[in-house]
Design a protein around this motif. Structure first.
Motif, PDB file in Angstrom:
ATOM      1  N   LEU A   4      19.296  12.988 -18.289  1.00  0.00           N
ATOM      2  CA  LEU A   4      20.557  12.123 -18.441  1.00  0.00           C
ATOM      3  C   LEU A   4      19.742  10.827 -18.068  1.00  0.00           C
ATOM      4  CD1 LEU A   4      23.295  14.042 -16.861  1.00  0.00           C
ATOM      5  CD2 LEU A   4      23.015  13.521 -19.450  1.00  0.00           C
ATOM      6  N   VAL A   5      20.001   9.831 -18.675  1.00  0.00           N
ATOM      7  CA  VAL A   5      19.525   8.206 -18.356  1.00  0.00           C
ATOM      8  C   VAL A   5      20.602   7.425 -18.429  1.00  0.00           C
ATOM      9  CG1 VAL A   5      18.049   6.612 -19.065  1.00  0.00           C
ATOM     10  CG2 VAL A   5      17.472   8.792 -19.729  1.00  0.00           C
ATOM     11  N   GLU A   6      20.643   6.791 -17.105  1.00  0.00           N
ATOM     12  CA  GLU A   6      21.740   5.729 -16.732  1.00  0.00           C
ATOM     13  C   GLU A   6      21.193   4.321 -17.069  1.00  0.00           C
ATOM     14  OE1 GLU A   6      22.563   8.733 -13.417  1.00  0.00           O
ATOM     15  OE2 GLU A   6      20.692   7.768 -14.393  1.00  0.00           O
ATOM     16  N   SER A   7      22.280   3.513 -17.494  1.00  0.00           N
ATOM     17  CA  SER A   7      21.646   2.074 -17.287  1.00  0.00           C
ATOM     18  C   SER A   7      22.974   1.217 -17.281  1.00  0.00           C
ATOM     19  CB  SER A   7      21.132   1.789 -18.930  1.00  0.00           C
ATOM     20  OG  SER A   7      22.263   1.954 -20.002  1.00  0.00           O
ATOM     21  N   GLY A   8      22.871  -0.081 -17.162  1.00  0.00           N
ATOM     22  CA  GLY A   8      23.814  -1.154 -16.660  1.00  0.00           C
ATOM     23  C   GLY A   8      24.090  -1.515 -15.425  1.00  0.00           C
ATOM     24  N   GLY A   9      23.658  -0.824 -14.417  1.00  0.00           N
ATOM     25  CA  GLY A   9      23.648  -1.238 -13.184  1.00  0.00           C
ATOM     26  C   GLY A   9      23.521  -2.743 -12.831  1.00  0.00           C
ATOM     27  N   GLY A  10      23.855  -3.279 -11.665  1.00  0.00           N
ATOM     28  CA  GLY A  10      23.266  -4.403 -11.280  1.00  0.00           C
ATOM     29  C   GLY A  10      24.041  -5.146 -10.190  1.00  0.00           C
ATOM     30  N   LEU A  11      23.743  -6.510 -10.100  1.00  0.00           N
ATOM     31  CA  LEU A  11      24.600  -7.044  -8.963  1.00  0.00           C
ATOM     32  C   LEU A  11      25.772  -7.689  -9.556  1.00  0.00           C
ATOM     33  CD1 LEU A  11      24.818  -8.278  -6.259  1.00  0.00           C
ATOM     34  CD2 LEU A  11      23.075 -10.197  -6.780  1.00  0.00           C
ATOM     35  N   VAL A  12      27.034  -7.798  -8.893  1.00  0.00           N
ATOM     36  CA  VAL A  12      27.950  -8.469  -9.523  1.00  0.00           C
ATOM     37  C   VAL A  12      28.973  -8.989  -8.544  1.00  0.00           C
ATOM     38  CG1 VAL A  12      29.601  -6.455  -9.737  1.00  0.00           C
ATOM     39  CG2 VAL A  12      30.033  -8.180 -11.102  1.00  0.00           C
ATOM     40  N   GLU A  89      33.064  -2.378  -1.461  1.00  0.00           N
ATOM     41  CA  GLU A  89      33.155  -0.999  -1.036  1.00  0.00           C
ATOM     42  C   GLU A  89      32.737  -0.053  -2.501  1.00  0.00           C
ATOM     43  OE1 GLU A  89      35.690  -2.736  -0.505  1.00  0.00           O
ATOM     44  OE2 GLU A  89      37.554  -1.965  -0.704  1.00  0.00           O
ATOM     45  N   ASP A  90      32.560  -0.554  -3.505  1.00  0.00           N
ATOM     46  CA  ASP A  90      32.053   0.067  -4.737  1.00  0.00           C
ATOM     47  C   ASP A  90      30.731   0.279  -4.983  1.00  0.00           C
ATOM     48  OD1 ASP A  90      35.063  -1.389  -6.711  1.00  0.00           O
ATOM     49  OD2 ASP A  90      34.776   0.594  -5.751  1.00  0.00           O
ATOM     50  N   SER A  91      30.107  -0.652  -3.757  1.00  0.00           N
ATOM     51  CA  SER A  91      28.444  -0.734  -3.905  1.00  0.00           C
ATOM     52  C   SER A  91      27.733   0.771  -3.777  1.00  0.00           C
ATOM     53  CB  SER A  91      27.960  -1.799  -2.903  1.00  0.00           C
ATOM     54  OG  SER A  91      28.509  -3.061  -3.229  1.00  0.00           O
ATOM     55  N   ALA A  92      27.067   1.129  -4.508  1.00  0.00           N
ATOM     56  CA  ALA A  92      26.559   2.690  -4.370  1.00  0.00           C
ATOM     57  C   ALA A  92      25.523   2.872  -5.436  1.00  0.00           C
ATOM     58  CB  ALA A  92      27.530   3.680  -4.401  1.00  0.00           C
ATOM     59  N   VAL A  93      24.766   4.009  -5.441  1.00  0.00           N
ATOM     60  CA  VAL A  93      24.129   4.439  -6.683  1.00  0.00           C
ATOM     61  C   VAL A  93      25.011   5.338  -7.297  1.00  0.00           C
ATOM     62  CG1 VAL A  93      22.056   5.801  -7.232  1.00  0.00           C
ATOM     63  CG2 VAL A  93      21.912   4.306  -5.637  1.00  0.00           C
ATOM     64  N   TYR A  94      25.208   5.153  -8.676  1.00  0.00           N
ATOM     65  CA  TYR A  94      25.963   5.881  -9.688  1.00  0.00           C
ATOM     66  C   TYR A  94      25.183   6.859 -10.349  1.00  0.00           C
ATOM     67  CZ  TYR A  94      29.791   3.021  -8.266  1.00  0.00           C
ATOM     68  OH  TYR A  94      31.042   2.285  -7.498  1.00  0.00           O
ATOM     69  N   TYR A  95      25.521   7.969 -10.323  1.00  0.00           N
ATOM     70  CA  TYR A  95      24.834   9.125 -11.056  1.00  0.00           C
ATOM     71  C   TYR A  95      25.854   9.724 -12.379  1.00  0.00           C
ATOM     72  CZ  TYR A  95      22.133   9.111  -6.793  1.00  0.00           C
ATOM     73  OH  TYR A  95      21.241   8.882  -5.887  1.00  0.00           O
ATOM     74  N   GLY A 115      21.521  12.576 -13.580  1.00  0.00           N
ATOM     75  CA  GLY A 115      20.688  11.610 -13.961  1.00  0.00           C
ATOM     76  C   GLY A 115      19.815  10.999 -12.540  1.00  0.00           C
ATOM     77  N   GLN A 116      19.101  10.159 -12.719  1.00  0.00           N
ATOM     78  CA  GLN A 116      18.418   9.390 -11.678  1.00  0.00           C
ATOM     79  C   GLN A 116      19.046   8.383 -10.819  1.00  0.00           C
ATOM     80  OE1 GLN A 116      15.268  10.463 -10.747  1.00  0.00           O
ATOM     81  NE2 GLN A 116      15.691  12.004 -12.111  1.00  0.00           N
ATOM     82  N   GLY A 117      20.038   7.926 -11.493  1.00  0.00           N
ATOM     83  CA  GLY A 117      21.062   7.043 -10.848  1.00  0.00           C
ATOM     84  C   GLY A 117      20.775   5.584 -11.103  1.00  0.00           C
ATOM     85  N   THR A 118      21.726   4.554 -11.010  1.00  0.00           N
ATOM     86  CA  THR A 118      21.530   3.218 -11.423  1.00  0.00           C
ATOM     87  C   THR A 118      22.583   2.641 -10.238  1.00  0.00           C
ATOM     88  OG1 THR A 118      21.839   1.501 -12.806  1.00  0.00           O
ATOM     89  CG2 THR A 118      23.780   3.147 -12.682  1.00  0.00           C
ATOM     90  N   GLN A 119      21.867   1.548  -9.617  1.00  0.00           N
ATOM     91  CA  GLN A 119      22.376   0.725  -8.497  1.00  0.00           C
ATOM     92  C   GLN A 119      23.525  -0.286  -9.068  1.00  0.00           C
ATOM     93  OE1 GLN A 119      21.607   1.139  -4.907  1.00  0.00           O
ATOM     94  NE2 GLN A 119      23.483  -0.217  -4.742  1.00  0.00           N
ATOM     95  N   VAL A 120      24.306  -0.226  -8.407  1.00  0.00           N
ATOM     96  CA  VAL A 120      25.478  -1.195  -8.437  1.00  0.00           C
ATOM     97  C   VAL A 120      25.779  -2.000  -6.999  1.00  0.00           C
ATOM     98  CG1 VAL A 120      28.054  -1.525  -8.946  1.00  0.00           C
ATOM     99  CG2 VAL A 120      26.692  -0.023 -10.346  1.00  0.00           C
ATOM    100  N   THR A 121      25.830  -3.148  -7.244  1.00  0.00           N
ATOM    101  CA  THR A 121      26.049  -3.783  -6.027  1.00  0.00           C
ATOM    102  C   THR A 121      26.929  -4.834  -6.179  1.00  0.00           C
ATOM    103  OG1 THR A 121      23.499  -3.514  -5.219  1.00  0.00           O
ATOM    104  CG2 THR A 121      24.814  -5.271  -4.024  1.00  0.00           C
ATOM    105  N   VAL A 122      28.013  -4.904  -5.207  1.00  0.00           N
ATOM    106  CA  VAL A 122      29.306  -5.870  -5.561  1.00  0.00           C
ATOM    107  C   VAL A 122      29.115  -6.755  -4.156  1.00  0.00           C
ATOM    108  CG1 VAL A 122      31.734  -6.022  -5.876  1.00  0.00           C
ATOM    109  CG2 VAL A 122      30.466  -4.132  -6.621  1.00  0.00           C
ATOM    110  N   SER A 123      28.981  -7.832  -4.390  1.00  0.00           N
ATOM    111  CA  SER A 123      28.881  -9.150  -3.266  1.00  0.00           C
ATOM    112  C   SER A 123      30.304  -9.494  -3.191  1.00  0.00           C
ATOM    113  CB  SER A 123      27.822 -10.297  -3.575  1.00  0.00           C
ATOM    114  OG  SER A 123      28.437 -10.735  -4.813  1.00  0.00           O
TER     115      SER A 123
END
Length: 124
Positions: A4-12, A89-95, A115-123
Motif C-alpha cells: 500500500l502506498v499513501e500520498s497527500g500528507g503535508g503541513l497545513v 492534535e490531528d498531527s500524526a503519521v497516517y497509515y 502502508g509506510q505512512g504519510t506525515q500530517v502536521t497541523v500548525s
C-alpha cells in the motif's frame, strides 16, 4: 502481501483541509476492507476511519466524526481520506491499511496490511 502506498500528507494550518490517497502497487483493492490509522509520537495508534469493500459501511471514532470522510473508488483502485477542520492534535503519521475482513480493520486484531505512512502536521 499487499503493498500500500499513501500520498497527500503535508503541513497545513489549523482549520485547513488535506486529502490523503492510498493505492496498492500490485493488486486491486476491491476485495479488501480498508482503513486509516494514525499514530502521534508518544501516543497509541488510533483508527480514524474504516470502510467495507463495497463502500456501503464506514466507521469513524468521535474524535474525527464530522470532519473526516473515508471513501473509495474501486474503478480507480484508490482509497481516500478527506480531512477538514484540521486541528493540531490531528498531527500524526497516517497509515493506510487493508484486510479481507472488515472486523479486523475495526477490531482489536488489526488489519494484516499496512502502508509506510504519510506525515500530517497541523500548525496552530
Amino acid at each position: 502481501q499487499v503493498q500500500l502506498v499513501e500520498s497527500g500528507g503535508g503541513l497545513v494550518q489549523a482549520g485547513g483541509s488535506l486529502r490523503l490517497s492510498c493505492a496498492p502497487s500490485d493488486r486491486t483493492i476491491s476485495s479488501y476492507a480498508m482503513g486509516w490509522f494514525r499514530q502521534a509520537p508518544g501516543k497509541e495508534r488510533e483508527l480514524v476511519a474504516a470502510i467495507t469493500s463495497s463502500g456501503s459501511v464506514s466507521f469513524y471514532p468521535d474524535s474525527v466524526k464530522g470532519r473526516f470522510t473515508i471513501s473509495r473508488d474501486n474503478a480507480k483502485n484508490t482509497l481516500y481520506l478527506q480531512m477538514t477542520s484540521l486541528k493540531p492534535e490531528d498531527s500524526a503519521v497516517y497509515y493506510c491499511t487493508a484486510d479481507y475482513h472488515y472486523a479486523k480493520v475495526v477490531g482489536d486484531m488489526g488489519p494484516d496490511y499496512w502502508g509506510q505512512g504519510t506525515q500530517v502536521t497541523v500548525s496552530s
